[in-house]
Design a protein around this motif. Structure first.
Motif, PDB file in Angstrom:
ATOM      1  N   PHE A  86      -1.788   4.988  -8.379  1.00  0.00           N
ATOM      2  CA  PHE A  86      -0.786   4.045  -8.881  1.00  0.00           C
ATOM      3  C   PHE A  86      -0.587   2.945  -7.851  1.00  0.00           C
ATOM      4  CE2 PHE A  86       0.061   8.276 -10.513  1.00  0.00           C
ATOM      5  CZ  PHE A  86       0.203   8.050 -11.878  1.00  0.00           C
ATOM      6  N   ASP A  87      -0.005   1.851  -8.322  1.00  0.00           N
ATOM      7  CA  ASP A  87       0.349   0.775  -7.397  1.00  0.00           C
ATOM      8  C   ASP A  87       1.404  -0.100  -8.075  1.00  0.00           C
ATOM      9  OD1 ASP A  87      -1.082  -0.412  -4.655  1.00  0.00           O
ATOM     10  OD2 ASP A  87       0.049  -1.913  -5.777  1.00  0.00           O
ATOM     11  N   LEU A  88       2.254  -0.665  -7.261  1.00  0.00           N
ATOM     12  CA  LEU A  88       3.287  -1.568  -7.783  1.00  0.00           C
ATOM     13  C   LEU A  88       2.662  -2.776  -8.466  1.00  0.00           C
ATOM     14  CD1 LEU A  88       6.368  -1.743  -7.873  1.00  0.00           C
ATOM     15  CD2 LEU A  88       6.301  -3.059  -5.763  1.00  0.00           C
ATOM     16  N   ARG A  89       1.458  -3.147  -8.048  1.00  0.00           N
ATOM     17  CA  ARG A  89       0.776  -4.284  -8.688  1.00  0.00           C
ATOM     18  C   ARG A  89       0.538  -4.025 -10.174  1.00  0.00           C
ATOM     19  NH1 ARG A  89      -4.082  -6.933  -6.214  1.00  0.00           N
ATOM     20  NH2 ARG A  89      -5.062  -5.062  -6.965  1.00  0.00           N
ATOM     21  N   ASP A  90       0.502  -2.729 -10.549  1.00  0.00           N
ATOM     22  CA  ASP A  90       0.361  -2.379 -11.970  1.00  0.00           C
ATOM     23  C   ASP A  90       1.716  -1.974 -12.555  1.00  0.00           C
ATOM     24  OD1 ASP A  90      -2.445  -2.687 -11.673  1.00  0.00           O
ATOM     25  OD2 ASP A  90      -2.511  -0.704 -10.748  1.00  0.00           O
ATOM     26  N   ASP A  93       6.482   1.840  -9.571  1.00  0.00           N
ATOM     27  CA  ASP A  93       7.151   2.060  -8.288  1.00  0.00           C
ATOM     28  C   ASP A  93       7.022   3.550  -7.982  1.00  0.00           C
ATOM     29  OD1 ASP A  93       8.788   2.459  -6.149  1.00  0.00           O
ATOM     30  OD2 ASP A  93      10.589   1.601  -7.051  1.00  0.00           O
ATOM     31  N   SER A  94       6.132   3.876  -7.070  1.00  0.00           N
ATOM     32  CA  SER A  94       5.814   5.285  -6.819  1.00  0.00           C
ATOM     33  C   SER A  94       6.955   6.045  -6.151  1.00  0.00           C
ATOM     34  CB  SER A  94       4.541   5.395  -5.974  1.00  0.00           C
ATOM     35  OG  SER A  94       3.445   4.991  -6.746  1.00  0.00           O
ATOM     36  N   LEU A  95       7.930   5.335  -5.647  1.00  0.00           N
ATOM     37  CA  LEU A  95       9.056   6.047  -5.034  1.00  0.00           C
ATOM     38  C   LEU A  95      10.024   6.551  -6.101  1.00  0.00           C
ATOM     39  CD1 LEU A  95      10.026   4.084  -1.795  1.00  0.00           C
ATOM     40  CD2 LEU A  95       8.368   5.897  -2.134  1.00  0.00           C
ATOM     41  N   HIS A 109      -0.897   5.478   1.770  1.00  0.00           N
ATOM     42  CA  HIS A 109      -1.212   4.370   2.677  1.00  0.00           C
ATOM     43  C   HIS A 109      -0.281   3.206   2.321  1.00  0.00           C
ATOM     44  CE1 HIS A 109      -4.469   1.380   4.272  1.00  0.00           C
ATOM     45  NE2 HIS A 109      -3.475   1.545   5.124  1.00  0.00           N
ATOM     46  N   PRO A 110       0.938   3.253   2.819  1.00  0.00           N
ATOM     47  CA  PRO A 110       1.917   2.211   2.458  1.00  0.00           C
ATOM     48  C   PRO A 110       1.681   0.930   3.245  1.00  0.00           C
ATOM     49  CG  PRO A 110       2.940   3.851   3.907  1.00  0.00           C
ATOM     50  CD  PRO A 110       1.506   4.276   3.716  1.00  0.00           C
ATOM     51  N   PRO A 111       2.373  -0.151   2.848  1.00  0.00           N
ATOM     52  CA  PRO A 111       2.342  -1.353   3.696  1.00  0.00           C
ATOM     53  C   PRO A 111       2.922  -1.013   5.069  1.00  0.00           C
ATOM     54  CG  PRO A 111       3.380  -1.814   1.558  1.00  0.00           C
ATOM     55  CD  PRO A 111       3.215  -0.324   1.646  1.00  0.00           C
ATOM     56  N   TYR A 112       2.496  -1.798   6.071  1.00  0.00           N
ATOM     57  CA  TYR A 112       3.061  -1.619   7.412  1.00  0.00           C
ATOM     58  C   TYR A 112       4.222  -2.610   7.539  1.00  0.00           C
ATOM     59  CZ  TYR A 112      -1.645   0.365   8.008  1.00  0.00           C
ATOM     60  OH  TYR A 112      -2.815   1.072   7.865  1.00  0.00           O
TER      61      TYR A 112
HETATM   62  C1  LIG Z   1      -1.902  -0.817   2.598  1.00  0.00           C
HETATM   63  S1  LIG Z   1      -2.018  -1.157   0.883  1.00  0.00           S
HETATM   64  C2  LIG Z   1      -3.046   0.154   0.288  1.00  0.00           C
HETATM   65  C3  LIG Z   1      -4.495  -0.167   0.513  1.00  0.00           C
HETATM   66  C4  LIG Z   1      -5.469   0.841  -0.083  1.00  0.00           C
HETATM   67  N1  LIG Z   1      -5.445   2.108   0.638  1.00  0.00           N
HETATM   68  C5  LIG Z   1      -6.883   0.274  -0.098  1.00  0.00           C
HETATM   69  O1  LIG Z   1      -7.793   0.857   0.523  1.00  0.00           O
HETATM   70  O2  LIG Z   1      -7.090  -0.783  -0.704  1.00  0.00           O
HETATM   71  C6  LIG Z   1      -0.401  -0.732   0.336  1.00  0.00           C
HETATM   72  C7  LIG Z   1      -0.165  -0.870  -1.160  1.00  0.00           C
HETATM   73  O3  LIG Z   1       1.159  -0.394  -1.466  1.00  0.00           O
HETATM   74  C8  LIG Z   1       1.597  -1.023  -2.636  1.00  0.00           C
HETATM   75  N2  LIG Z   1       3.042  -0.798  -2.789  1.00  0.00           N
HETATM   76  C9  LIG Z   1       4.060  -1.291  -2.049  1.00  0.00           C
HETATM   77  N3  LIG Z   1       5.246  -0.803  -2.470  1.00  0.00           N
HETATM   78  C10 LIG Z   1       4.982   0.032  -3.505  1.00  0.00           C
HETATM   79  C11 LIG Z   1       5.788   0.851  -4.342  1.00  0.00           C
HETATM   80  N4  LIG Z   1       7.127   0.899  -4.216  1.00  0.00           N
HETATM   81  N5  LIG Z   1       5.173   1.599  -5.303  1.00  0.00           N
HETATM   82  C12 LIG Z   1       3.819   1.545  -5.462  1.00  0.00           C
HETATM   83  N6  LIG Z   1       3.000   0.791  -4.696  1.00  0.00           N
HETATM   84  C13 LIG Z   1       3.575   0.040  -3.710  1.00  0.00           C
HETATM   85  C14 LIG Z   1       1.163  -2.474  -2.425  1.00  0.00           C
HETATM   86  O4  LIG Z   1       1.070  -3.184  -3.645  1.00  0.00           O
HETATM   87  C15 LIG Z   1      -0.209  -2.290  -1.736  1.00  0.00           C
HETATM   88  O5  LIG Z   1      -1.265  -2.364  -2.677  1.00  0.00           O
END
Ligand SMILES: C[S@@+](CC[C@H](N)C(=O)[O-])C[C@H]1O[C@@H](n2cnc3c(N)ncnc32)[C@H](O)[C@@H]1O
Length: 219
Positions: A86-90, A93-95, A109-112
């Motif tokens: 899953f991803d927020l881009r789709d 909200d995974s939380l 692998h969340p954002p830093y």
């Molecule tokens: C570091 S990137 C992941 C990269 C991935 N591992 C790859 O190899 O391409 C973090 C991702 O977290 C997503 N993200 C941020 N907040 C989120 C949320 N609340 N729920 C789901 N996805 C989220 C962002 O859209 C982003 O694509």
């Protein structure tokens, strides 16, 4: 891009997962142009170590883990993990939103924090208004995802440290200290091909060239 041959070749020569890893070539899996993407070899190493039957990537970004799992399915059929990503881009909200449960391995692998801002959505972890708010979201993610593990499952969290406006934020240390009783291992992953490689720094500046993977086992 999927590439079962590359996966097979890597499995034939890999050494066991240890506390330091380096993948100078990120491999063919996932979108290499997706900012902050990770190497598929890390996913292969996690799979080879834990042999999960159900794998979740709740923030899959450019689809690295999705493509590794697709190749595992091509090669190993029923021994390959069933994948959910899953991803927020789709819009997920995974939380908060439903994302399934009973996973044997969750690779998170969340954002830093704000190092790379991913979307316009305020639920995006890269839009947390402060480091403190970000740390609270990471804690909430840890609680949520560890609750989605099957018995014996693992939650592996990958994160890098951040330096901003002259301050250093040791996020790798933060994700290693979420739960002393469940922490099973910490892996330092060397980073390659970062945009900051092109920047000129004074000699006293120590660049960050690693990320941290913290592995927790299920309650
Ligand atoms: C570091 S990137 C992941 C990269 C991935 N591992 C790859 O190899 O391409 C973090 C991702 O977290 C997503 N993200 C941020 N907040 C989120 C949320 N609340 N729920 C789901 N996805 C989220 C962002 O859209 C982003 O694509």
């Amino acid at each position: 891009m999927q590439n079962p041959r590359a996966l097979e070749l890597y499995l034939s020569k890999r050494s066991r997962l240890a506390s330091v890893v380096a993948y100078p070539d990120r491999g063919p899996w996932g979108d290499a142009s997706y900012r902050g993407n990770c190497s598929g070899y890390l996913l292969i190493d996690l799979w080879a170590t834990y042999r999960p039957l159900r794998l979740l990537d709740p923030m899959e970004g450019g689809g690295t883990s999705r493509e590794v799992c697709a190749d595992l399915q091509t090669l190993y059929a029923e021994d390959a993990p069933e994948y959910a990503g899953f991803d927020l881009r789709d819009g997920v909200d995974s939380l908060v939103d439903p994302i399934g449960s009973d996973y044997d391995l969750i690779f998170w692998h969340p954002p830093y924090h704000s190092m790379i801002v991913y979307t316009e959505d305020e639920r995006d972890l890269s839009r947390c208004p402060s480091v403190r708010a970000f740390a609270e979201c990471v804690r909430a993610g840890y609680e949520r995802f560890s609750g989605l593990l099957a018995p014996g499952g693992r939650l592996a969290i990958l994160m890098g440290d951040m330096r901003k406006h002259g301050r250093y934020y040791p996020f790798g240390s933060m994700i290693s200290r979420l739960d002393d009783h469940r922490l099973e291992g910490v892996v330092i992953k060397q980073q390659f091909n970062m945009r900051s490689n092109d920047t000129r720094y004074p000699p006293t500046f120590v660049p960050i060239v690693h990320e941290t993977l913290a592995i927790y086992r299920a309650v």
